[in-house]
Write a protein that holds these residues in place. Structure first.
Motif, PDB file in Angstrom:
ATOM      1  N   GLN A 187       0.822  -1.212   0.000  1.00 25.08           N
ATOM      2  CA  GLN A 187       0.000   0.000   0.000  1.00 25.08           C
ATOM      3  C   GLN A 187       0.852   1.255   0.000  1.00 25.08           C
ATOM      4  O   GLN A 187       0.567   2.221  -0.719  1.00 25.08           O
ATOM      5  CB  GLN A 187      -0.931   0.004   1.218  1.00 25.08           C
ATOM      6  CG  GLN A 187      -1.893   1.176   1.249  1.00 25.08           C
ATOM      7  CD  GLN A 187      -2.800   1.222   0.039  1.00 25.08           C
ATOM      8  OE1 GLN A 187      -3.560   0.286  -0.211  1.00 25.08           O
ATOM      9  NE2 GLN A 187      -2.732   2.300  -0.735  1.00 25.08           N
ATOM     10  N   GLU A 188       1.912   1.231   0.798  1.00 20.00           N
ATOM     11  CA  GLU A 188       2.811   2.394   0.830  1.00 20.00           C
ATOM     12  C   GLU A 188       3.476   2.587  -0.535  1.00 20.00           C
ATOM     13  O   GLU A 188       3.657   3.725  -0.991  1.00 20.00           O
ATOM     14  CB  GLU A 188       3.872   2.204   1.920  1.00 20.00           C
ATOM     15  CG  GLU A 188       4.708   3.452   2.163  1.00 20.00           C
ATOM     16  CD  GLU A 188       5.670   3.301   3.333  1.00 20.00           C
ATOM     17  OE1 GLU A 188       6.465   4.238   3.539  1.00 20.00           O
ATOM     18  OE2 GLU A 188       5.623   2.263   4.036  1.00 20.00           O
TER      19      GLU A 188
ATOM     20  N   ASP B 202       1.008   4.224  -2.855  1.00 16.25           N
ATOM     21  CA  ASP B 202       0.866   5.642  -2.497  1.00 16.25           C
ATOM     22  C   ASP B 202       2.037   6.472  -3.015  1.00 16.25           C
ATOM     23  O   ASP B 202       1.851   7.579  -3.534  1.00 16.25           O
ATOM     24  CB  ASP B 202       0.750   5.797  -0.977  1.00 16.25           C
ATOM     25  CG  ASP B 202      -0.531   5.187  -0.423  1.00 16.25           C
ATOM     26  OD1 ASP B 202      -1.465   4.973  -1.218  1.00 16.25           O
ATOM     27  OD2 ASP B 202      -0.575   4.908   0.794  1.00 16.25           O
ATOM     28  N   ILE B 203       3.244   5.934  -2.891  1.00 16.09           N
ATOM     29  CA  ILE B 203       4.438   6.667  -3.345  1.00 16.09           C
ATOM     30  C   ILE B 203       4.412   6.851  -4.858  1.00 16.09           C
ATOM     31  O   ILE B 203       4.687   7.935  -5.370  1.00 16.09           O
ATOM     32  CB  ILE B 203       5.715   5.929  -2.910  1.00 16.09           C
ATOM     33  CG1 ILE B 203       5.893   6.029  -1.388  1.00 16.09           C
ATOM     34  CG2 ILE B 203       6.951   6.502  -3.619  1.00 16.09           C
ATOM     35  CD1 ILE B 203       7.049   5.209  -0.840  1.00 16.09           C
TER      36      ILE B 203
ATOM     37  N   GLY C 208       1.891   7.068  -6.664  1.00 17.95           N
ATOM     38  CA  GLY C 208       0.842   8.017  -6.996  1.00 17.95           C
ATOM     39  C   GLY C 208       1.242   9.473  -6.815  1.00 17.95           C
ATOM     40  O   GLY C 208       0.638  10.359  -7.429  1.00 17.95           O
ATOM     41  N   ARG C 209       2.270   9.705  -5.992  1.00 19.24           N
ATOM     42  CA  ARG C 209       2.627  11.101  -5.721  1.00 19.24           C
ATOM     43  C   ARG C 209       4.055  11.481  -6.124  1.00 19.24           C
ATOM     44  O   ARG C 209       4.399  12.656  -6.150  1.00 19.24           O
ATOM     45  CB  ARG C 209       2.431  11.407  -4.239  1.00 19.24           C
ATOM     46  CG  ARG C 209       3.378  10.688  -3.291  1.00 19.24           C
ATOM     47  CD  ARG C 209       3.259  11.177  -1.858  1.00 19.24           C
ATOM     48  NE  ARG C 209       4.224  10.558  -0.984  1.00 19.24           N
ATOM     49  CZ  ARG C 209       3.979   9.492  -0.219  1.00 19.24           C
ATOM     50  NH1 ARG C 209       2.774   8.927  -0.235  1.00 19.24           N
ATOM     51  NH2 ARG C 209       4.934   8.987   0.559  1.00 19.24           N
TER      52      ARG C 209
ATOM     53  N   LYS D  89      -2.277  -2.931  -8.865  1.00 23.27           N
ATOM     54  CA  LYS D  89      -2.739  -1.551  -8.653  1.00 23.27           C
ATOM     55  C   LYS D  89      -1.845  -0.558  -9.393  1.00 23.27           C
ATOM     56  O   LYS D  89      -2.343   0.387 -10.020  1.00 23.27           O
ATOM     57  CB  LYS D  89      -2.742  -1.223  -7.154  1.00 23.27           C
ATOM     58  CG  LYS D  89      -3.745  -2.001  -6.337  1.00 23.27           C
ATOM     59  CD  LYS D  89      -5.164  -1.536  -6.605  1.00 23.27           C
ATOM     60  CE  LYS D  89      -5.445  -0.168  -6.023  1.00 23.27           C
ATOM     61  NZ  LYS D  89      -6.860   0.230  -6.226  1.00 23.27           N
TER      62      LYS D  89
END
Length: 231
Positions: free
Chosen positions: A36-37, A40-41, A43-44, A67
Motif C-alpha cells: 500500500q505504501e 501511495d508513493i 501516486g505522488r 494496482k
C-alpha cells in the motif's frame, strides 16, 4: 538527474542491503515497507523502477503490482522467497517485468536493474526522430512506437514495457523467427540468458491481451522447436 528506484520490502535489513548497493551505482532510493505504501508513493512521486517484494503485510506485492499497473508502466522487478514456476508466472502475469528469487545476490539485482534501464534507453533511442517507422500496422494490430500505444481493432491495449518491446521486436521483423534466447538478448539487452520460461510467460501474456483466441493466435505464431514470429 539520477534514476529513482522504489525499494519495497517489509524487512528493513533487506531494504538496507538493496539501498546500499543501488546507491553505490548512483541511483536515488526511496523505500516502502508494504504494498500500500508503494502504491501511495507511485501516486505522488516520480519513480523510474520498482523492486517489489511479494510477501508483505497490508497489501502484498502481487496486489500492489496490479494496482500500479492500472496507472503506470514503470518497470517492476518482483522479489520473492517463492521460487516455484507457478509463483514466477503469477508475478509476471500481473505485470512485472522481471523476477528474482530470495535469497539473492545483490550484484545480480543490480545487474537486473541496470538491464531494465538499458532496455529503456535503447527503446527511447530507437523510437526517436531517426528511429525509422514509428507506426507498424498488421491487419487490426497497430503499434505506435513513438506514443508507446497498442491498439487492436481501434481498442487500446495496455502492455507492460517488456511486453511492448517483445511485440515491437517481432512486428518490426515480420516473417523473421526469433528464438527465445534472441528475444531475451534483444529485449533485455543482456548477453547472459538463463534457461527459464520468462520469455514464454511474457509471450503468453501478450497473446491474452491482443488475440481474440490466444489458443489459435492470429499474430504471434509459434515455430515449434525454433521460436516465435509475426507473419
Amino acid at each position: 538527474m539520477p534514476k529513482q528506484v522504489l525499494v519495497t520490502d517489509d524487512d528493513p535489513e533487506i531494504r538496507d542491503v538493496i539501498r546500499i548497493y543501488l546507491q553505490n551505482e548512483g541511483y536515488r532510493i526511496c523505500e516502502a515497507k508494504d504494498g500500500q505504501e508503494a502504491v501511495d508513493i507511485v501516486g505522488r512521486e516520480s519513480v523510474d523502477l520498482i523492486v517489489l517484494d511479494v510477501m508483505m503485510p497490508r497489501m502484498d506485492g502481487i496486489k500492489a503490482c496490479l494496482k500500479i499497473r492500472e496507472k503506470s508502466r514503470v518497470p517492476i522487478i518482483i522479489l520473492s522467497a517463492k521460487g516455484e514456476d507457478i509463483d514466477k508466472i503469477t508475478g509476471l502475469t500481473t505485470g512485472a517485468d522481471d523476477y528474482i528469487t530470495k535469497p539473492f545476490n545483490p550484484l545480480e539485482l543490480v545487474a537486473r536493474v541496470k538491464a531494465q534501464f538499458r532496455r529503456q534507453s535503447y527503446s527511447e533511442k530507437e523510437t526517436g526522430p531517426s528511429g525509422g517507422c514509428s507506426v507498424i500496422e498488421i491487419d487490426e494490430l497497430v503499434i505506435d512506437s513513438m506514443g508507446h500505444r497498442i491498439t487492436v481493432s481501434s481498442k487500446e491495449i495496455a502492455l507492460t514495457p517488456i511486453e511492448f518491446s517483445i511485440l515491437e521486436l517481432l512486428a518490426g521483423h515480420r516473417g523473421h523467427v526469433f528464438s527465445v534466447e534472441q528475444i531475451y538478448r534483444n529485449v533485455w539487452k543482456e548477453d547472459k540468458y538463463s534457461s527459464d520460461n520468462t520469455v514464454m510467460v511474457h509471450v503468453r501474456n501478450i497473446r491474452e491481451k491482443i488475440e481474440m483466441n490466444p489458443r489459435e493466435p492470429r499474430y504471434i505464431k509459434t515455430v515449434w522447436g525454433v521460436g516465435y514470429k509475426i507473419e
